[in-house]
Design a protein around this motif. Structure first.
Motif, PDB file in Angstrom:
ATOM      1  N   GLY A  10       8.057   2.611 -11.808  1.00  0.00           N
ATOM      2  CA  GLY A  10       6.726   3.209 -12.145  1.00  0.00           C
ATOM      3  C   GLY A  10       6.985   4.842 -11.841  1.00  0.00           C
ATOM      4  N   GLY A  11       7.847   5.527 -11.614  1.00  0.00           N
ATOM      5  CA  GLY A  11       8.022   6.752 -11.721  1.00  0.00           C
ATOM      6  C   GLY A  11       7.674   7.183 -10.108  1.00  0.00           C
ATOM      7  N   CYS A  12       7.050   6.301  -9.237  1.00  0.00           N
ATOM      8  CA  CYS A  12       6.618   7.256  -8.217  1.00  0.00           C
ATOM      9  C   CYS A  12       5.468   7.458  -8.787  1.00  0.00           C
ATOM     10  CB  CYS A  12       7.686   8.102  -7.360  1.00  0.00           C
ATOM     11  SG  CYS A  12       9.468   8.000  -6.710  1.00  0.00           S
ATOM     12  N   LEU A  13       5.181   6.196  -9.207  1.00  0.00           N
ATOM     13  CA  LEU A  13       3.203   6.383  -8.858  1.00  0.00           C
ATOM     14  C   LEU A  13       3.273   6.066  -7.611  1.00  0.00           C
ATOM     15  CD1 LEU A  13       2.169   5.062 -12.712  1.00  0.00           C
ATOM     16  CD2 LEU A  13       1.497   7.684 -11.650  1.00  0.00           C
ATOM     17  N   PRO A  14       2.042   6.318  -6.703  1.00  0.00           N
ATOM     18  CA  PRO A  14       1.720   6.091  -5.193  1.00  0.00           C
ATOM     19  C   PRO A  14       1.191   3.710  -5.849  1.00  0.00           C
ATOM     20  CG  PRO A  14       0.445   7.858  -5.929  1.00  0.00           C
ATOM     21  CD  PRO A  14       1.336   7.663  -7.530  1.00  0.00           C
ATOM     22  N   LEU A  15       1.828   3.865  -4.215  1.00  0.00           N
ATOM     23  CA  LEU A  15       1.326   1.937  -4.288  1.00  0.00           C
ATOM     24  C   LEU A  15       0.250   2.195  -3.422  1.00  0.00           C
ATOM     25  CD1 LEU A  15       5.599   0.533  -4.297  1.00  0.00           C
ATOM     26  CD2 LEU A  15       3.878   1.088  -6.193  1.00  0.00           C
ATOM     27  N   VAL A  16      -0.680   1.223  -4.077  1.00  0.00           N
ATOM     28  CA  VAL A  16      -1.908   0.777  -2.879  1.00  0.00           C
ATOM     29  C   VAL A  16      -1.923  -0.519  -2.893  1.00  0.00           C
ATOM     30  CG1 VAL A  16      -4.279   1.686  -3.008  1.00  0.00           C
ATOM     31  CG2 VAL A  16      -3.211   3.078  -4.101  1.00  0.00           C
ATOM     32  N   SER A  17      -1.733  -0.883  -1.901  1.00  0.00           N
ATOM     33  CA  SER A  17      -2.304  -2.348  -1.249  1.00  0.00           C
ATOM     34  C   SER A  17      -3.774  -2.248  -0.992  1.00  0.00           C
ATOM     35  CB  SER A  17      -1.080  -2.583   0.177  1.00  0.00           C
ATOM     36  OG  SER A  17      -0.840  -3.999   0.367  1.00  0.00           O
ATOM     37  N   SER A  18      -4.140  -2.761  -1.651  1.00  0.00           N
ATOM     38  CA  SER A  18      -5.584  -2.166  -0.981  1.00  0.00           C
ATOM     39  C   SER A  18      -6.747  -3.016  -0.014  1.00  0.00           C
ATOM     40  CB  SER A  18      -6.847  -2.338  -2.455  1.00  0.00           C
ATOM     41  OG  SER A  18      -6.279  -1.459  -2.885  1.00  0.00           O
ATOM     42  N   PHE A  19      -6.371  -4.386   0.755  1.00  0.00           N
ATOM     43  CA  PHE A  19      -7.339  -5.087   0.553  1.00  0.00           C
ATOM     44  C   PHE A  19      -5.633  -6.663   1.320  1.00  0.00           C
ATOM     45  CE2 PHE A  19      -8.461  -7.431  -2.615  1.00  0.00           C
ATOM     46  CZ  PHE A  19      -8.124  -8.726  -2.207  1.00  0.00           C
ATOM     47  N   TYR A  20      -6.386  -7.016   3.103  1.00  0.00           N
ATOM     48  CA  TYR A  20      -5.439  -8.085   3.242  1.00  0.00           C
ATOM     49  C   TYR A  20      -6.695  -9.557   3.182  1.00  0.00           C
ATOM     50  CZ  TYR A  20      -4.375 -11.230   7.414  1.00  0.00           C
ATOM     51  OH  TYR A  20      -3.835 -11.977   7.883  1.00  0.00           O
ATOM     52  N   GLY A  21      -6.755 -10.105   3.076  1.00  0.00           N
ATOM     53  CA  GLY A  21      -7.630 -11.496   2.498  1.00  0.00           C
ATOM     54  C   GLY A  21      -6.068 -13.339   2.606  1.00  0.00           C
ATOM     55  N   SER A  22      -7.537 -14.066   2.293  1.00  0.00           N
ATOM     56  CA  SER A  22      -6.862 -14.883   1.834  1.00  0.00           C
ATOM     57  C   SER A  22      -7.687 -16.336   1.658  1.00  0.00           C
ATOM     58  CB  SER A  22      -5.420 -16.047   3.432  1.00  0.00           C
ATOM     59  OG  SER A  22      -6.891 -15.762   4.607  1.00  0.00           O
ATOM     60  N   SER A  23      -6.732 -17.150   1.149  1.00  0.00           N
ATOM     61  CA  SER A  23      -8.356 -18.542   0.691  1.00  0.00           C
ATOM     62  C   SER A  23      -9.647 -18.370   1.436  1.00  0.00           C
ATOM     63  CB  SER A  23      -7.411 -19.339  -0.081  1.00  0.00           C
ATOM     64  OG  SER A  23      -6.125 -19.222  -1.138  1.00  0.00           O
ATOM     65  N   GLU A  24      -8.623 -18.952   3.029  1.00  0.00           N
ATOM     66  CA  GLU A  24      -9.606 -18.815   3.992  1.00  0.00           C
ATOM     67  C   GLU A  24     -11.225 -17.589   4.064  1.00  0.00           C
ATOM     68  OE1 GLU A  24      -5.654 -21.256   4.684  1.00  0.00           O
ATOM     69  OE2 GLU A  24      -6.136 -19.655   4.495  1.00  0.00           O
ATOM     70  N   CYS A  25     -10.462 -16.613   4.639  1.00  0.00           N
ATOM     71  CA  CYS A  25     -11.097 -15.338   4.794  1.00  0.00           C
ATOM     72  C   CYS A  25     -10.463 -14.049   4.399  1.00  0.00           C
ATOM     73  CB  CYS A  25     -10.753 -16.119   5.930  1.00  0.00           C
ATOM     74  SG  CYS A  25     -12.563 -14.881   7.325  1.00  0.00           S
ATOM     75  N   PHE A  26     -11.412 -13.652   3.666  1.00  0.00           N
ATOM     76  CA  PHE A  26     -10.985 -12.177   3.521  1.00  0.00           C
ATOM     77  C   PHE A  26     -11.408 -11.129   5.155  1.00  0.00           C
ATOM     78  CE2 PHE A  26     -11.576 -11.304  -1.456  1.00  0.00           C
ATOM     79  CZ  PHE A  26     -11.124 -13.052  -2.105  1.00  0.00           C
ATOM     80  N   MET A  27     -10.647 -10.343   5.358  1.00  0.00           N
ATOM     81  CA  MET A  27     -10.581  -9.792   6.266  1.00  0.00           C
ATOM     82  C   MET A  27     -10.284  -8.430   6.707  1.00  0.00           C
ATOM     83  SD  MET A  27      -8.365 -12.732   8.238  1.00  0.00           S
ATOM     84  CE  MET A  27      -8.065 -11.282   9.973  1.00  0.00           C
ATOM     85  N   GLY A  28      -9.315  -7.616   6.360  1.00  0.00           N
ATOM     86  CA  GLY A  28      -9.569  -6.090   5.889  1.00  0.00           C
ATOM     87  C   GLY A  28      -9.423  -5.678   4.267  1.00  0.00           C
ATOM     88  N   LEU A  29      -9.251  -3.817   4.775  1.00  0.00           N
ATOM     89  CA  LEU A  29      -9.003  -3.002   3.899  1.00  0.00           C
ATOM     90  C   LEU A  29      -8.084  -1.815   4.882  1.00  0.00           C
ATOM     91  CD1 LEU A  29     -13.036  -2.510   2.601  1.00  0.00           C
ATOM     92  CD2 LEU A  29     -11.009  -3.542   1.862  1.00  0.00           C
ATOM     93  N   ASN A  30      -7.594  -1.598   3.546  1.00  0.00           N
ATOM     94  CA  ASN A  30      -6.870  -0.119   3.984  1.00  0.00           C
ATOM     95  C   ASN A  30      -7.397   0.950   3.435  1.00  0.00           C
ATOM     96  OD1 ASN A  30      -4.833   1.625   4.086  1.00  0.00           O
ATOM     97  ND2 ASN A  30      -3.538   0.793   2.161  1.00  0.00           N
ATOM     98  N   LEU A  31      -8.272   1.998   5.076  1.00  0.00           N
ATOM     99  CA  LEU A  31      -8.526   3.158   4.647  1.00  0.00           C
ATOM    100  C   LEU A  31      -7.837   3.985   4.369  1.00  0.00           C
ATOM    101  CD1 LEU A  31     -11.163   2.493   7.642  1.00  0.00           C
ATOM    102  CD2 LEU A  31     -11.696   1.699   5.250  1.00  0.00           C
TER     103      LEU A  31
END
Length: 595
Positions: free
Chosen positions: A316-337
């Motif tokens: 990526g040539g050091c393009l910012p890596l964005v990990s937006s949210f945390y979830g699973s098949s069981e439940c969506f849980m959190g956001l990366n603010l």
């Protein structure tokens, strides 16, 4: 449940986030009350609550469970019994998880209401990205999605991955939203032939390269599969663009039709530009070179995906890596603010409206002794977690999961307003053990990360890895399978034995005192071994697991392999073997301090 808001208005989304992260305790209380009052007459809850739906009775009488504890209920629904075994509303789909239980993907019940809530939750990500990254409104996203062939249970219930559910929910009334944000037409993303879909999504992305402002895929691993596919097919892609004619092997009618709207005439100038970039001796920064207006790469890069960060940074040539949210098949849980934070610093803020959340504290003592934390730890509420401590989430959902253990390990890093923020640590599972040693996923990832730094001066990259315990030797020993690649295009791969042997030793030095004691003093563990496998081996491994029900979009390389057929694939591709030639350091005080 999330309050209603207008997802097209960023200020409305950001205001909602402020509200739900401030009123956490009240929201959690109302969520639990709503779940229990609605589902109190289900067969499952009746057996524990005896018509008393207050929180103390719930905490006292409902057990904390795993998938195996409730599997019989889900199997009964799959076989045709009524949804009111576990839920007051019809189950619209059974989600197949990326994790497995006994080698078979788990089936997670989801109602239509729950699905709509997850879509609403996902719509909160875009305003956060636009808030932190300038220029995202100036183009579209080249984010690679793939559907998985769905199946039906005996009763006719659809079995799908979450990503397939989302893709299949796009219809004539809401397709304008897809077209507004995505480079690739929806019909191409929903092609069931993953190879044709990937090829055509790349064609669309290259033809519209100046309109791409965001790159990505659901997981870092799936995005790297796309990059590998591009490496293997760029000459053919250039030929298609140069001639204005799609390859004959693309036979899916919808793919052919949609590509025809973009590939309308020969474009030798663009083909030559792509060819010039792809034929260079190094593919460093290839993504930035091919898509010069891209602002970020969006993909999950936490947990087991963290090992792919160096590869994404390289390509990526050091393009910012964005990990937006945390979830699973069981439940969506959190956001990366804070989407522009370093990947290693990503924390997810729990959104309290999505489910009722409890947490089991996970202590290293219980892990090392093999005790289940559920036997000794108190289950605490969301608002009662402590900064710096590790927990396993326990969720109660509107779709029929009650005090269900997710199996993840999360570390509390702070609070946003009154909502806890967690860093994903790993899975609550021992993946390697020979004697008294217990190596967890987090431990192995850290050890491999330390070792692969030794490859960098030699222009080598670790593309992927997995592990197993070899008990055929006496004593038994850990085996790591590594797929390596040179940063220099077409360079012959001949790793220096001294470097790989030092990598073996560095992994051992990075493991805990119990392992190192077993190696040095007790001699109950043999020297660690690295087996280098042929390029493409981990693609074969993925194809094997996909054939057994996994999804390309959701596939995660298992960090430990026990399946005999999968091991045969790995062993058949071994090209060289290296052993640790030194014994790792260990002192008595380390063992006491680790307890």
């Amino acid at each position: 449940m999330l309050p209603k808001f207008d997802p097209t208005k960023p200020e409305s989304c950001l205001s909602l986030l402020e509200d739900v992260t401030t009123n956490v305790k009240q929201i959690q209380e109302s969520v639990l009350e709503a779940i229990l009052s609605r589902n109190a007459q289900t067969e499952y809850l009746r057996g524990f609550l005896n018509d008393q739906i207050d929180k103390p009775n719930f905490k006292k009488n409902l057990p904390v469970v795993t998938y195996e504890d409730i599997r019989s209920y889900i199997d009964r629904i799959a076989n045709g019994e009524s949804f009111d075994l576990i839920c007051d509303r019809p189950i619209s789909v059974l989600l197949t998880s990326s994790g497995t239980s006994g080698g078979v993907p788990k089936l997670i019940p989801m109602t239509r209401e729950e699905f709509e809530q997850r879509i609403t939750f996902s719509s909160l990500c875009a305003p956060l990205l636009h808030k932190h990254i300038q220029g995202l409104s100036e183009g579209k996203s080249l984010v690679f999605f793939f559907v998985t062939r769905e199946s039906e249970t005996a009763s006719g219930l659809m079995v799908r991955t979450m990503i397939t559910c989302v893709l299949k929910s796009v219809n004539s009334t809401n397709s304008f939203l897809w077209d507004r944000f995505q480079i690739s037409p929806h019909a191409i993303a929903t092609c069931e032939d993953t190879t044709q879909s990937m090829y055509c999504q790349l064609v669309c992305g290259l033809l519209q390269r100046d309109n791409v402002v965001r790159l990505g895929a659901p997981f870092a691993s799936s995005f790297l599969k796309v990059i590998k596919f591009l490496e293997d097919h760029w000459l053919e892609l250039c030929s298609n663009i140069r001639t204005g004619r799609l390859s004959d092997w693309i036979t899916d009618a919808k793919c052919v039709s949609e590509i025809g709207k973009f590939l309308t005439a020969p474009n030798p100038e663009l083909a030559s530009l792509i060819e010039q970039e792809c034929s260079k001796t190094s593919w460093e920064a290839i993504l930035r070179r091919l898509w010069p207006k891209a602002k970020c790469i969006e993909a999950i890069v936490t947990g087991t995906m963290a090992q792919y960060i160096p590869l994404l940074e390289f390509y990526g040539g050091c393009l910012p890596l964005v990990s937006s949210f945390y979830g699973s098949s069981e439940c969506f849980m959190g956001l990366n603010l804070n989407p522009l934070c370093k990947p290693s610093d990503v924390s997810y803020t729990i959104i309290p409206s999505m489910a009722y959340f409890e947490f089991l504290e996970v202590e290293k003592d219980s892990q090392e002794t093999g005790h289940d934390p559920a036997e000794n730890s108190e289950v605490v509420d969301l608002v009662d977690v402590k900064i710096g401590r590790d927990y396993e989430p326990v969720v109660t959902t509107f779709s029929g999961l009650y005090r269900y253990r997710l199996g993840d390990v999360l570390r509390v890093t702070g609070f946003y307003n009154n909502a806890p923020q967690f860093r994903f640590v790993g899975r609550q599972k021992v993946i390697l053990s020979i004697d008294m040693d217990k190596t967890y996923e987090e431990d192995l990832l850290k050890a491999v990360t330390n070792a692969k730094h030794l490859l960098e001066p030699h222009d080598l990259m670790l593309m992927d890895f997995t592990s197993r315990v070899d008990s055929s030797s006496i004593p038994g020993h850990y085996v790591l399978y590594w797929e390596l690649r040179s940063k220099v295009k077409d360079a012959k791969l001949e790793p220096d034995p001294n470097v790989l042997e030092e990598c073996c030793f560095t992994v051992e030095e990075s493991l805990d005192a119990v392992y190192r004691k077993g190696r040095k003093n007790d001699k109950n563990i043999g020297p660690l071994e690295i087996k280098v496998v042929k390029p493409g081996t981990f693609d074969q491994l993925m194809n094997f697991f996909v054939s057994r029900g996994s999804s390309v979009s959701q596939y995660k390389t298992p960090r430990s392999v026990t399946n005999e057929e999968a091991l045969k694939i790995l062993e058949a591709n071994v090209v060289s073997k290296f052993l640790s030639r030194k014994t790792p350091f260990w002192e008595l005080h380390e063992l006491h301090s680790s307890r």
